[in-house]
Design a protein around this motif. Structure first.
Motif, PDB file in Angstrom:
ATOM      1  N   GLN A 165      -2.041  -4.591  -6.131  1.00 17.31           N
ATOM      2  CA  GLN A 165      -3.321  -4.344  -6.781  1.00 17.31           C
ATOM      3  C   GLN A 165      -4.369  -5.362  -6.318  1.00 17.31           C
ATOM      4  O   GLN A 165      -5.527  -5.010  -6.062  1.00 17.31           O
ATOM      5  CB  GLN A 165      -3.174  -4.419  -8.305  1.00 17.31           C
ATOM      6  N   SER A 201       5.384  -7.199  -7.235  1.00 13.81           N
ATOM      7  CA  SER A 201       4.826  -6.399  -6.141  1.00 13.81           C
ATOM      8  C   SER A 201       3.619  -5.614  -6.621  1.00 13.81           C
ATOM      9  O   SER A 201       2.660  -5.405  -5.872  1.00 13.81           O
ATOM     10  CB  SER A 201       5.894  -5.482  -5.544  1.00 13.81           C
ATOM     11  N   GLY A 202       3.639  -5.189  -7.867  1.00 16.04           N
ATOM     12  CA  GLY A 202       2.482  -4.486  -8.416  1.00 16.04           C
ATOM     13  C   GLY A 202       1.250  -5.383  -8.473  1.00 16.04           C
ATOM     14  O   GLY A 202       0.156  -4.978  -8.077  1.00 16.04           O
ATOM     15  N   LEU A 203       1.437  -6.606  -8.952  1.00 14.09           N
ATOM     16  CA  LEU A 203       0.306  -7.536  -9.014  1.00 14.09           C
ATOM     17  C   LEU A 203      -0.268  -7.790  -7.622  1.00 14.09           C
ATOM     18  O   LEU A 203      -1.489  -7.746  -7.421  1.00 14.09           O
ATOM     19  CB  LEU A 203       0.764  -8.866  -9.637  1.00 14.09           C
TER      20      LEU A 203
END
Lengths: 201, 201
Positions: free
Chosen positions: A163, A158-160
């Motif tokens: 971002q 989810s971070g990738l």
DNA sequence: GTCTATACTGTGATAGAC
DNA sequence: GTCTATCACAGTATAGAC
């Protein structure tokens, strides 16, 4: 009989309204359109929408449900090759990343609390849970069952995606890191290297 | 002279308004309050707010700016021990995570595009850039300069924080993974192990 | 200069005619 | 089911008191 026809027509109208809502959301943002605008898009007056949806939130709920069902269906197509767990995870990550970054507003609706006061209905929530269970089952198939490991994976993915959407929409700056992240994760959970592929010829 | 006093009074009022806006945002959500409510909170009428801010967006802009400045100041307190790069990164990650998960609405304002049509002003954007540069400088101090590595780190950290806020607010389910993530990352970029700590006695 | 009073347009939602 | 009419409230803006 008559009722069935009526119901089918109503369902078709609902579908049309939701499609128009996605369209408007893409153009104006998830919270950037009004029921009057939405009604205009489908050739109705705003109060008529209340014949199909209880509220504006109910429209978002239907969109939320549709999005999670789409992800659930997509994840059902991920083949898990227990002989090649690393390749399987990598492929799953790529597929999830592509789905998540394909539509900003869909990602926002699914993963961020962008609409004030909106809580998914039990039915919509169930769709998201079903999708998550699909995911845990596939990890279990390659021997990954530790909750902490699953949580780390969801966080990395989810971070990738977030971002990528926030800082390089339409680009591939974070997409390029998906494979690295998958490999990092596989090392962390102690997955053995996949056997070398036998090339023919 | 008179102007200075007046300006200071105006600044104090602005400060008070922003503080009330944070308060309302915590209670009602970032997009869950109106200028009339905000004015009520500080004992003013809604139009009076326009004496201090050009628009509602300008209030969000001031909040955005304040939040990024706070993170910038916090990151200035992170000591980088070049002899112990892994411990330094771990400490920085913990500090950032604590800051990010302390206030949901602050995280949303800083990292998610939750307010439709809101674009940070150049000044506010500069505050976020300054904070980011602080971060890159500290990574450079331990020899990490590859953009892909920095990007992977921001993705991991933001993923952990957003999952924590979304799925376990107030808990520590993802907080517990911060150290693991830091170690994973250190291994990935090839940081050597920190030398063992010499305990006294 | 800072405030109050007021008005303009647009919002989600409801009532009731047909 | 679809409409008109209407509601309370929103963000915004201006006029004018002091």
């Amino acid at each position: 009989m008559r009722d069935r026809v009526r119901e089918a027509r109503a369902d078709a109208t609902r579908e049309m309204v939701i499609e128009a809502a996605w369209d408007l959301s893409r153009r104006e943002g998830l919270t950037g359109w009004s029921l009057r605008q939405l009604a205009d898009e489908v050739g109705l007056k705003a109060p008529t929408l209340y014949a199909y949806f209880d509220s504006k939130h109910a429209i978002f709920d239907a969109m939320f449900c549709q999005a999670w069902r789409a992800l659930g269906e997509l994840s059902a197509t991920w083949p898990v090759d227990t002989d090649r767990p690393r390749a399987s995870l990598r492929a799953g990550a790529r597929s999830w990343f592509a789905f998540s970054t394909a539509e900003l507003v869909r990602f926002q609706l699914m993963n961020q609390r962008i609409i004030n006061g909106f809580e998914p209905s039990p039915e919509a929530y169930a769709a998201s849970v079903a999708s998550y269970e699909h995911y845990t089952a596939q990890f279990a198939a390659v021997g990954i069952t530790d909750q902490a490991h699953l949580d780390l994976w969801t966080a990395m993915c989810s971070g990738l995606a977030s971002q990528q959407l926030a800082n390089d929409p339409g680009g591939e700056r974070w997409e390029r890191l998906v494979d690295d992240a998958a490999e990092l994760f596989c090392n962390h959970v102690g997955l053995p290297p996949d056997p070398p592929l036998m090339e023919q010829g």
